[in-house]
Design an enzyme around this catalytic site. Sequence first.
Site, mmCIF file in Angstrom:
data_model
loop_
_atom_site.group_PDB
_atom_site.id
_atom_site.type_symbol
_atom_site.label_atom_id
_atom_site.label_comp_id
_atom_site.label_asym_id
_atom_site.label_seq_id
_atom_site.Cartn_x
_atom_site.Cartn_y
_atom_site.Cartn_z
ATOM 1 N N GLY A 46 0.916 -1.112 -0.099
ATOM 2 C CA GLY A 46 -0.036 -0.072 -0.095
ATOM 3 C C GLY A 46 0.973 1.342 0.189
ATOM 4 O O GLY A 46 2.092 1.271 0.334
ATOM 5 N N GLN A 51 2.990 10.008 1.689
ATOM 6 C CA GLN A 51 4.353 9.412 1.416
ATOM 7 C C GLN A 51 5.309 9.573 0.292
ATOM 8 O O GLN A 51 6.393 9.548 0.335
ATOM 9 C CB GLN A 51 4.318 7.698 1.687
ATOM 10 C CG GLN A 51 3.699 7.276 2.832
ATOM 11 C CD GLN A 51 3.388 5.646 2.668
ATOM 12 O OE1 GLN A 51 2.587 5.140 2.081
ATOM 13 N NE2 GLN A 51 4.324 5.054 3.309
ATOM 14 N N CYS A 96 5.994 -0.469 7.127
ATOM 15 C CA CYS A 96 5.696 0.722 6.277
ATOM 16 C C CYS A 96 6.926 1.261 5.550
ATOM 17 O O CYS A 96 7.949 1.132 5.863
ATOM 18 C CB CYS A 96 5.287 1.860 7.092
ATOM 19 S SG CYS A 96 4.766 3.402 6.417
ATOM 20 N N LEU A 97 6.463 1.402 4.227
ATOM 21 C CA LEU A 97 7.685 1.740 3.241
ATOM 22 C C LEU A 97 8.430 3.043 3.767
ATOM 23 O O LEU A 97 9.412 3.331 3.668
ATOM 24 C CB LEU A 97 7.140 2.288 1.993
ATOM 25 C CG LEU A 97 6.447 1.003 1.068
ATOM 26 C CD1 LEU A 97 5.911 1.392 -0.175
ATOM 27 C CD2 LEU A 97 7.552 -0.160 0.728
ATOM 28 N N HIS A 138 -4.036 1.022 7.612
ATOM 29 C CA HIS A 138 -2.743 1.694 7.769
ATOM 30 C C HIS A 138 -2.758 2.575 6.698
ATOM 31 O O HIS A 138 -2.048 3.895 7.165
ATOM 32 C CB HIS A 138 -1.910 0.509 7.252
ATOM 33 C CG HIS A 138 -0.489 0.993 7.401
ATOM 34 N ND1 HIS A 138 0.661 0.446 8.041
ATOM 35 C CD2 HIS A 138 0.238 2.022 6.355
ATOM 36 C CE1 HIS A 138 1.687 1.083 7.681
ATOM 37 N NE2 HIS A 138 1.632 1.869 6.772
ATOM 38 N N GLU A 139 -3.120 2.555 5.421
ATOM 39 C CA GLU A 139 -3.009 3.625 4.582
ATOM 40 C C GLU A 139 -3.901 4.899 4.814
ATOM 41 O O GLU A 139 -3.614 6.106 4.755
ATOM 42 C CB GLU A 139 -3.201 3.195 3.092
ATOM 43 C CG GLU A 139 -2.408 2.019 2.570
ATOM 44 C CD GLU A 139 -1.000 2.356 2.609
ATOM 45 O OE1 GLU A 139 -0.388 3.419 2.480
ATOM 46 O OE2 GLU A 139 -0.334 1.318 3.129
ATOM 47 N N HIS A 142 -2.448 7.128 7.511
ATOM 48 C CA HIS A 142 -1.509 8.083 6.655
ATOM 49 C C HIS A 142 -1.966 9.280 6.505
ATOM 50 O O HIS A 142 -1.410 10.486 6.618
ATOM 51 C CB HIS A 142 -0.723 7.430 5.441
ATOM 52 C CG HIS A 142 0.233 6.544 5.742
ATOM 53 N ND1 HIS A 142 1.546 6.807 6.390
ATOM 54 C CD2 HIS A 142 0.665 5.169 5.379
ATOM 55 C CE1 HIS A 142 2.619 6.012 6.249
ATOM 56 N NE2 HIS A 142 1.854 5.049 5.842
HETATM 57 NI NI NI Z 1 2.738 3.249 5.594
#
Ligand code: NI
Length: 168
Positions: A46, A51, A96-97, A138-139, A142
């Site tokens: 995701g 981000q 998470c990225l 999660h997304e 953000h």
């Molecule tokens: Ni993330």
Amino acid sequence: MALRVILEKGDKTLEKHCRPVTEVTDRIRILLDDMRDTLLNSGGVGLAAPQVGVLRRVVLVMDTNQEDKTPAEQIIELINPEILETEGEQEGPEGCLSVPGIFGVVKRPMRVKVRAMNREGESFEIWGEGLTARAFCHEIDHLDGVLFLEHSSRILTDEELEALSEKD
Ligand code: NI
């Protein structure tokens, strides 16, 4: 299409609230295209617009339950996503990225129903289950400046991380 740089924890952009998209313009569609490329290139499940430095309510989630589809076909594009309903519970590792190399134990619902807009500006509703439900939560977090670390009961040790990567 182009790859965008993924911001990492510590960057203030990741702590901000994102504005809704009032109209799906070509600019938003270019953002979606670039986010698709960036997500597929990253190996994540995701990606949220903040981000990549854009404070708009836009996220991508991969529906990994659709095993017969290619990664590109698994991507769900969500504009102004809202969680309508949740069912059940799951507890497991989450990463998470924007927080590379760190995984934490996070409790999430097992099933999540989301309403969002697609790139044509049409409203739709979709259920996600398991990892997809986790990624929806999660997304969407953000978009309100929340990282998974805030929900994490503990961070996995190096040994646990190793065991996890051997499982894949
Ligand atoms: Ni993330």
